[in-house]
Design a protein around this motif. Structure first.
Motif, PDB file in Angstrom:
ATOM      1  N   PRO A 235       6.249  33.905   2.246  1.00  0.00           N
ATOM      2  CA  PRO A 235       7.307  33.289   3.045  1.00  0.00           C
ATOM      3  C   PRO A 235       6.905  33.305   4.518  1.00  0.00           C
ATOM      4  O   PRO A 235       6.275  34.254   4.981  1.00  0.00           O
ATOM      5  N   ARG A 236       7.281  32.246   5.197  1.00  0.00           N
ATOM      6  CA  ARG A 236       6.835  32.142   6.592  1.00  0.00           C
ATOM      7  C   ARG A 236       7.569  33.150   7.460  1.00  0.00           C
ATOM      8  O   ARG A 236       8.781  33.348   7.333  1.00  0.00           O
ATOM      9  N   ILE A 237       6.840  33.829   8.319  1.00  0.00           N
ATOM     10  CA  ILE A 237       7.490  34.665   9.318  1.00  0.00           C
ATOM     11  C   ILE A 237       6.996  34.241  10.693  1.00  0.00           C
ATOM     12  O   ILE A 237       5.858  33.785  10.823  1.00  0.00           O
ATOM     13  N   PRO A 238       7.852  34.369  11.723  1.00  0.00           N
ATOM     14  CA  PRO A 238       7.399  34.014  13.066  1.00  0.00           C
ATOM     15  C   PRO A 238       6.241  34.916  13.491  1.00  0.00           C
ATOM     16  O   PRO A 238       6.131  36.055  13.028  1.00  0.00           O
ATOM     17  N   THR A 239       5.398  34.409  14.344  1.00  0.00           N
ATOM     18  CA  THR A 239       4.258  35.219  14.774  1.00  0.00           C
ATOM     19  C   THR A 239       4.741  36.365  15.644  1.00  0.00           C
ATOM     20  O   THR A 239       5.834  36.334  16.193  1.00  0.00           O
ATOM     21  N   ARG A 240       3.905  37.340  15.760  1.00  0.00           N
ATOM     22  CA  ARG A 240       4.236  38.495  16.567  1.00  0.00           C
ATOM     23  C   ARG A 240       4.498  38.078  18.015  1.00  0.00           C
ATOM     24  O   ARG A 240       5.411  38.548  18.679  1.00  0.00           O
ATOM     25  N   TYR A 241       3.681  37.141  18.462  1.00  0.00           N
ATOM     26  CA  TYR A 241       3.787  36.669  19.846  1.00  0.00           C
ATOM     27  C   TYR A 241       5.168  36.096  20.126  1.00  0.00           C
ATOM     28  O   TYR A 241       5.801  36.407  21.146  1.00  0.00           O
ATOM     29  N   ALA A 242       5.664  35.285  19.168  1.00  0.00           N
ATOM     30  CA  ALA A 242       6.972  34.657  19.338  1.00  0.00           C
ATOM     31  C   ALA A 242       8.074  35.702  19.401  1.00  0.00           C
ATOM     32  O   ALA A 242       9.005  35.604  20.205  1.00  0.00           O
ATOM     33  N   LEU A 243       7.970  36.695  18.557  1.00  0.00           N
ATOM     34  CA  LEU A 243       8.991  37.740  18.526  1.00  0.00           C
ATOM     35  C   LEU A 243       8.952  38.578  19.807  1.00  0.00           C
ATOM     36  O   LEU A 243       9.975  39.050  20.289  1.00  0.00           O
ATOM     37  N   GLU A 244       7.740  38.766  20.320  1.00  0.00           N
ATOM     38  CA  GLU A 244       7.613  39.517  21.572  1.00  0.00           C
ATOM     39  C   GLU A 244       8.252  38.741  22.720  1.00  0.00           C
ATOM     40  O   GLU A 244       8.918  39.297  23.582  1.00  0.00           O
ATOM     41  N   LYS A 245       8.059  37.433  22.689  1.00  0.00           N
ATOM     42  CA  LYS A 245       8.585  36.566  23.754  1.00  0.00           C
ATOM     43  C   LYS A 245      10.098  36.642  23.835  1.00  0.00           C
ATOM     44  O   LYS A 245      10.695  36.671  24.905  1.00  0.00           O
ATOM     45  N   THR A 246      10.740  36.648  22.620  1.00  0.00           N
ATOM     46  CA  THR A 246      12.197  36.695  22.610  1.00  0.00           C
ATOM     47  C   THR A 246      12.720  38.121  22.785  1.00  0.00           C
ATOM     48  O   THR A 246      13.918  38.350  22.759  1.00  0.00           O
ATOM     49  N   GLY A 247      11.817  39.056  22.920  1.00  0.00           N
ATOM     50  CA  GLY A 247      12.235  40.429  23.181  1.00  0.00           C
ATOM     51  C   GLY A 247      12.692  41.188  21.951  1.00  0.00           C
ATOM     52  O   GLY A 247      13.281  42.258  22.069  1.00  0.00           O
TER      53      GLY A 247
END
Lengths: 197, 211
Positions: free
Chosen positions: B163-175
């Motif tokens: 299943p697709r999960i957002p990348t770590r980078y994206a999650l870091e960006k949103t805090g």
């Protein structure tokens, strides 16, 4: 399986399907009032031996009781399955497990149970001493098997020797018994040794 | 039937959890003798006994795409849907690497993105060797951290579309996630410091020579 059922069906006006349904209900302990509630599904505690009758010769007839016919016989449901796959399907199936008083749902295990099981497995792993495993990966059992084989050969050898010795003794006894000592003395010879001096 | 998903199981990603394993692979698993003989009536507890005996991880192998025992146990877990705490217990145990991998892979399939990162990233510090059954039916050496990395970054693993999960980078960006701290960072910093002091001393020595 189809044969006798069809015959019965002709008698009572029941179809084969009706008969099968009736028998299912007869086997179901819940329906018979023997239990109040079906228990959770439990795994088999025994190992299935699918190759138990492999290589055996057997006389098979159409009119024989089901458990003597060819294939896998299920004593719970009194039926015969023709191959191992369908047998496994059957003993994992709903009707078979209902006859054993179980639903098809397993118990929900808790975290504590899981923790305990992990601990147990850890202990088991630690208990396995190093003797069980030789450095080159040969199981101790292989070593034991080799030793047992050697021992068997040794026994065979000694038995052979004993047998030989026994035979020799017997032969000597027969030789001495076969000729009467007194008679031999009368006839002028005491044995088969040379008379030359 | 023996292959039906638990009645009280939640839907995962909008469907029956067993649907995460593709139809063809799933049906192949249902047909294996291992599934019928050994995986019958397993609970989250008794599943451990089977998982301890695992010899390799992997998806399907050989000309007939035979599913591995690892795959059978994954499908079993999807079927009985153990509680999240149990899965965490699987991941947390340190004695059995294949139990840990089962837990991690199940978490990757079922968990929410944040949970996936939270529970799988600590396994980057587990360098133990793992046997992986390749598609050709041969064994390949891999490591726990390698497989965890594949779980987090790949789209397909062990013949399952993850299943697709957002990348770590994206999650870091949103805090939602903090920056990952690697245990190697410390060592790396120390090495850097040493190098710096070394160069500084050299420079000082050079300066002294010039004078």
């Amino acid at each position: 399986m189809q044969g006798p059922e069809e015959k019965e069906a002709e008698k009572d006006g029941e179809t084969a399907l009706d008969i099968r349904k009736r028998k299912r209900l007869e086997r179901d302990p819940l329906h018979q009032g023997l239990i109040v509630q079906r228990s959770h599904l439990k795994g088999r505690e025994y190992q299935i031996d699918l190759a138990a009758r492999l290589g055996k010769t057997q006389v098979v007839g159409v009119n024989m009781p089901l458990n003597q016919q060819a294939g896998y016989y299920c004593s719970v449901c009194d039926c015969i399955l023709r191959d191992s796959q369908s047998y496994l399907d059957h003993i994992n199936g709903k009707w078979h497990n209902r006859a054993l008083g179980m639903t098809m749902r397993v118990e929900k295990s808790t975290v504590d149970q899981v923790r305990k099981r992990l601990e147990e497995n850890k202990k088991k792993k630690e208990e396995k001493n190093d003797d069980d495993y030789l450095p080159d990966g040969i199981d101790r059992r292989i070593l034991e098997a080799e030793q047992a084989e050697e021992r068997a050969q040794e026994e065979k050898r000694t038995r052979k020797l004993e047998k030989k010795q026994k035979e020799r003794q017997q032969r000597e006894e027969e030789e001495t018994e076969g000729a009467d000592a007194d008679m031999m003395a009368v006839m002028g010879f005491g044995g088969f040794g040379t008379t030359k001096k | 039937m023996a292959n039906r998903t638990d009645k009280e199981a939640y839907t995962i990603h909008g469907t029956n959890p067993q649907n995460l394993v593709e139809y063809i692979v799933r049906n192949k698993i249902y047909q294996t003798v291992y599934w019928k003989e050994s995986c019958f009536a397993l609970t989250a507890e008794t599943l451990i006994d089977k998982a301890v005996d695992l010899k390799a991880a992997g998806g399907t192998y050989g000309g007939q795409d035979k599913p591995t025992n690892f795959m059978c146990l994954i499908l079993k877990m999807l079927q009985i849907q153990p509680d999240k705490e149990i899965i965490i217990e699987y991941i947390r145990n340190e004695d059995f690497k294949y139990v840990r991998l089962l837990g991690a892979f199940y978490m990757r399939l079922v968990g929410r993105p944040l949970e996936v990162y939270q529970y799988l990233e600590p396994l980057y510090n587990d360098y133990r060797k793992i046997r992986v059954m390749t598609k050709e039916g041969k064994y390949m050496v891999s490591h726990v951290d390698e497989l965890v990395d594949a779980m987090l970054n790949k789209d397909h693993l062990f013949d399952i579309a993850l299943p697709r999960i957002p990348t770590r980078y994206a999650l870091e960006k949103t805090g939602q996630l903090d920056k990952r701290v690697s245990v190697l960072d410390e060592e790396f910093d120390e090495a850097m410091l040493e190098q710096e002091t070394g160069t500084a001393a050299e420079r000082a020595a050079q300066a002294r020579r010039h004078c």
